[in-house]
Scaffold this motif. Structure first.
Motif, PDB file in Angstrom:
ATOM      1  N   LYS A  11       0.829  -1.213   0.000  1.00  0.00           N
ATOM      2  CA  LYS A  11       0.000   0.000   0.000  1.00  0.00           C
ATOM      3  C   LYS A  11       0.864   1.263   0.000  1.00  0.00           C
ATOM      4  O   LYS A  11       0.342   2.370   0.015  1.00  0.00           O
ATOM      5  CB  LYS A  11      -0.887   0.029   1.254  1.00  0.00           C
ATOM      6  N   HIS A  12       2.165   1.094   0.046  1.00  0.00           N
ATOM      7  CA  HIS A  12       3.071   2.244   0.157  1.00  0.00           C
ATOM      8  C   HIS A  12       2.941   3.177  -1.055  1.00  0.00           C
ATOM      9  O   HIS A  12       3.145   2.747  -2.188  1.00  0.00           O
ATOM     10  CB  HIS A  12       4.514   1.727   0.271  1.00  0.00           C
ATOM     11  N   PRO A  13       2.625   4.452  -0.834  1.00  0.00           N
ATOM     12  CA  PRO A  13       2.450   5.382  -1.960  1.00  0.00           C
ATOM     13  C   PRO A  13       3.710   5.565  -2.801  1.00  0.00           C
ATOM     14  O   PRO A  13       3.636   5.924  -3.970  1.00  0.00           O
ATOM     15  CB  PRO A  13       2.076   6.706  -1.285  1.00  0.00           C
ATOM     16  N   GLY A  20      12.119  12.668   2.886  1.00  0.00           N
ATOM     17  CA  GLY A  20      11.347  13.814   3.355  1.00  0.00           C
ATOM     18  C   GLY A  20       9.879  13.473   3.472  1.00  0.00           C
ATOM     19  O   GLY A  20       9.012  14.164   2.941  1.00  0.00           O
ATOM     20  N   HIS A  21       9.577  12.356   4.135  1.00  0.00           N
ATOM     21  CA  HIS A  21       8.190  11.919   4.338  1.00  0.00           C
ATOM     22  C   HIS A  21       7.396  12.923   5.181  1.00  0.00           C
ATOM     23  O   HIS A  21       7.963  13.614   6.028  1.00  0.00           O
ATOM     24  CB  HIS A  21       8.180  10.563   5.054  1.00  0.00           C
ATOM     25  N   SER A  22       6.091  12.938   4.965  1.00  0.00           N
ATOM     26  CA  SER A  22       5.208  13.826   5.732  1.00  0.00           C
ATOM     27  C   SER A  22       5.006  13.289   7.151  1.00  0.00           C
ATOM     28  O   SER A  22       5.316  12.121   7.433  1.00  0.00           O
ATOM     29  CB  SER A  22       3.849  13.917   5.037  1.00  0.00           C
ATOM     30  N   LEU A  23       4.451  14.135   8.016  1.00  0.00           N
ATOM     31  CA  LEU A  23       4.120  13.677   9.371  1.00  0.00           C
ATOM     32  C   LEU A  23       3.015  12.628   9.316  1.00  0.00           C
ATOM     33  O   LEU A  23       2.944  11.729  10.151  1.00  0.00           O
ATOM     34  CB  LEU A  23       3.685  14.850  10.248  1.00  0.00           C
TER      35      LEU A  23
END
Ligand code: HEM
Length: 91
Positions: A46-48, A69-72
């Protein structure tokens, strides 16, 4: 107001790096993130960001994760896959 919770036993699981390394397959995928251990077997499809996440299998993926730089939001997704703590090296 001070509240104190007494626990009769600590049920947190601890895993050594040697144990974690064995879970490095698509159908058995664990990874370390900031000294916590996650079972991502049900997540990686499911990883974008796609299959690249497999590079973290059986490893400490903190650097790989931060480097993108993944989002919170991405970080909070991890919570549901938490299985325990990395056992600190005794060396
Ligand atoms: C080896 C570890 C990982 C690598 C190399 C990696 C790589 C990537 C890349 C390259 C993207 C960008 C996709 C794009 O913009 O087209 C991405 C996005 C994303 N990844 Fe990862 N990822 C890793 C681990 C994780 C983990 C453990 C989670 C959550 C449990 C996660 C959740 C997300 C989410 C939600 C996005 C969408 C953008 C965002 O919200 O930051 N990733 N990832």
């Amino acid at each position: 107001m001070i509240s104190i919770t007494l626990k009769s036993e600590d049920t947190t699981k601890h895993f050594t790096i040697e144990q974690i390394k064995k879970h490095n397959k698509k159908d058995d995928f664990w990874a370390i993130f900031r000294n916590k251990v996650y079972d991502l077997t049900d997540f990686w499809k499911k990883h974008p960001g796609g299959d690249i996440i497999l590079e973290g299998a059986g490893k400490d993926m903190t650097y790989l994760f931060d480097d993108i730089g993944h989002s919170l939001d991405a970080e909070s997704l991890l919570k549901q896959y938490y299985i325990g703590e990395l056992e600190k090296s005794k060396l």
